[in-house]
Design a protein around this motif. Structure first.
Motif, PDB file in Angstrom:
ATOM      1  N   THR A  16       0.830  -1.206   0.000  1.00  0.00           N
ATOM      2  CA  THR A  16       0.000   0.000   0.000  1.00  0.00           C
ATOM      3  C   THR A  16       0.868   1.261   0.000  1.00  0.00           C
ATOM      4  OG1 THR A  16      -0.247  -0.167   2.410  1.00  0.00           O
ATOM      5  CG2 THR A  16      -1.985  -1.116   1.036  1.00  0.00           C
ATOM      6  N   SER A 189      -7.241   8.910   5.123  1.00  0.00           N
ATOM      7  CA  SER A 189      -6.877   7.617   5.696  1.00  0.00           C
ATOM      8  C   SER A 189      -8.022   6.633   5.502  1.00  0.00           C
ATOM      9  CB  SER A 189      -6.537   7.756   7.182  1.00  0.00           C
ATOM     10  OG  SER A 189      -6.057   6.533   7.694  1.00  0.00           O
ATOM     11  N   GLU A 193      -9.741   3.019   2.383  1.00  0.00           N
ATOM     12  CA  GLU A 193      -9.649   1.692   3.006  1.00  0.00           C
ATOM     13  C   GLU A 193     -10.831   0.803   2.639  1.00  0.00           C
ATOM     14  OE1 GLU A 193      -7.110   2.699   7.059  1.00  0.00           O
ATOM     15  OE2 GLU A 193      -9.291   2.599   7.183  1.00  0.00           O
ATOM     16  N   LYS A 199      -5.723  -0.609   3.737  1.00  0.00           N
ATOM     17  CA  LYS A 199      -5.731   0.306   2.606  1.00  0.00           C
ATOM     18  C   LYS A 199      -5.963  -0.445   1.293  1.00  0.00           C
ATOM     19  CE  LYS A 199      -4.743   4.312   4.635  1.00  0.00           C
ATOM     20  NZ  LYS A 199      -5.063   3.953   6.009  1.00  0.00           N
ATOM     21  N   ILE A 204      -6.633   4.349  -3.304  1.00  0.00           N
ATOM     22  CA  ILE A 204      -5.554   5.328  -3.150  1.00  0.00           C
ATOM     23  C   ILE A 204      -5.324   6.053  -4.467  1.00  0.00           C
ATOM     24  CG2 ILE A 204      -3.056   5.566  -2.828  1.00  0.00           C
ATOM     25  CD1 ILE A 204      -3.258   3.310  -0.719  1.00  0.00           C
TER      26      ILE A 204
END
Length: 215
Positions: A16, A189, A193, A199, A204
């Motif tokens: 990640t 954050s 996820e 994650k 992302i």
């Protein structure tokens, strides 16, 4: 228009971390706080920080650290920035900055416009401010709760350059958040996820792309 600065926080695996770096994250955060599902040991943090060296700004997140923990975290991670996410006072921030010789970022919980009153005192000693949603009553975590605050609170606020927005952000709303607040730096954050602490490389990449697509 300057490019949006993006921080991916709570990274805990090489896969990640690599996803965040390959997506173009400017800052990568490692949480050292045992109550968090994103907690990494100092040894894990050491390995991850080494992997990210020279590729992004490396941030260690600590909550009300004492001097011994500060020293251990600096020794292990050699961070580029210390993020303080507890009840640290402006005076304590100044002490930490002087003691470690590292830039510091102070997270401030926001729920109402009144919560902005403390920002000038923190801005006078912090290198960055991070505005996060104030945790709900009884919450175990000072951040990373997947909540947002009313971004319109910031509409007329005078904020230091580099102030970061956090709290409840994801690929679907980050563009709106940037437009509503006028900020140009974001931290995510839980919004990237699959479940707390896990994650998702796809999320992302989508978040970084969405943040950089702002109008």
């Amino acid at each position: 228009m300057s490019e949006v600065c993006v921080k991916i926080c709570g990274l805990g695996t090489e896969a990640t971390l690599d996803a965040a770096l390959e997506a173009g994250a400017d800052l990568v955060g490692f949480v050292h706080f045992p109550r968090s599902p994103r907690h990494v040991t100092l040894e894990q943090g050491r390995d991850l920080a080494r992997r990210a060296r020279g590729r992004a700004e490396r941030v260690v997140l600590l909550v009300d650290p004492d001097d011994a923990l500060l020293a251990a975290a600096i020794d292990a991670l050699d961070p580029d920035l210390i993020q303080l996410h507890g009840k640290e006072s402006p005076q304590r921030l100044a002490e930490i900055r002087a003691r470690t010789g590292r830039p510091v970022m102070k997270a401030v919980g926001i729920a109402t416009a009144g919560d902005l009153a403390v920002l000038p005192d923190y801005a006078s000693v912090a290198d960055r401010l991070l505005l996060d949603a104030k945790p709900p009553p009884g919450a175990d975590l000072p951040g990373g709760n997947g909540r947002s605050f009313d971004w319109d609170i910031l509409r007329d606020a005078v904020l230091p350059a580099g102030t970061m927005l956090s709290g409840g952000l994801d690929a679907g709303n980050v563009g709106l958040a940037l437009a509503r607040t006028g900020l140009s730096a974001v931290d995510v954050s839980s919004g990237v996820e699959l479940r707390p602490g896990e994650k998702d490389p796809v999320r992302i990449a989508a978040f970084v792309a969405a943040a950089r697509r702002r109008a």
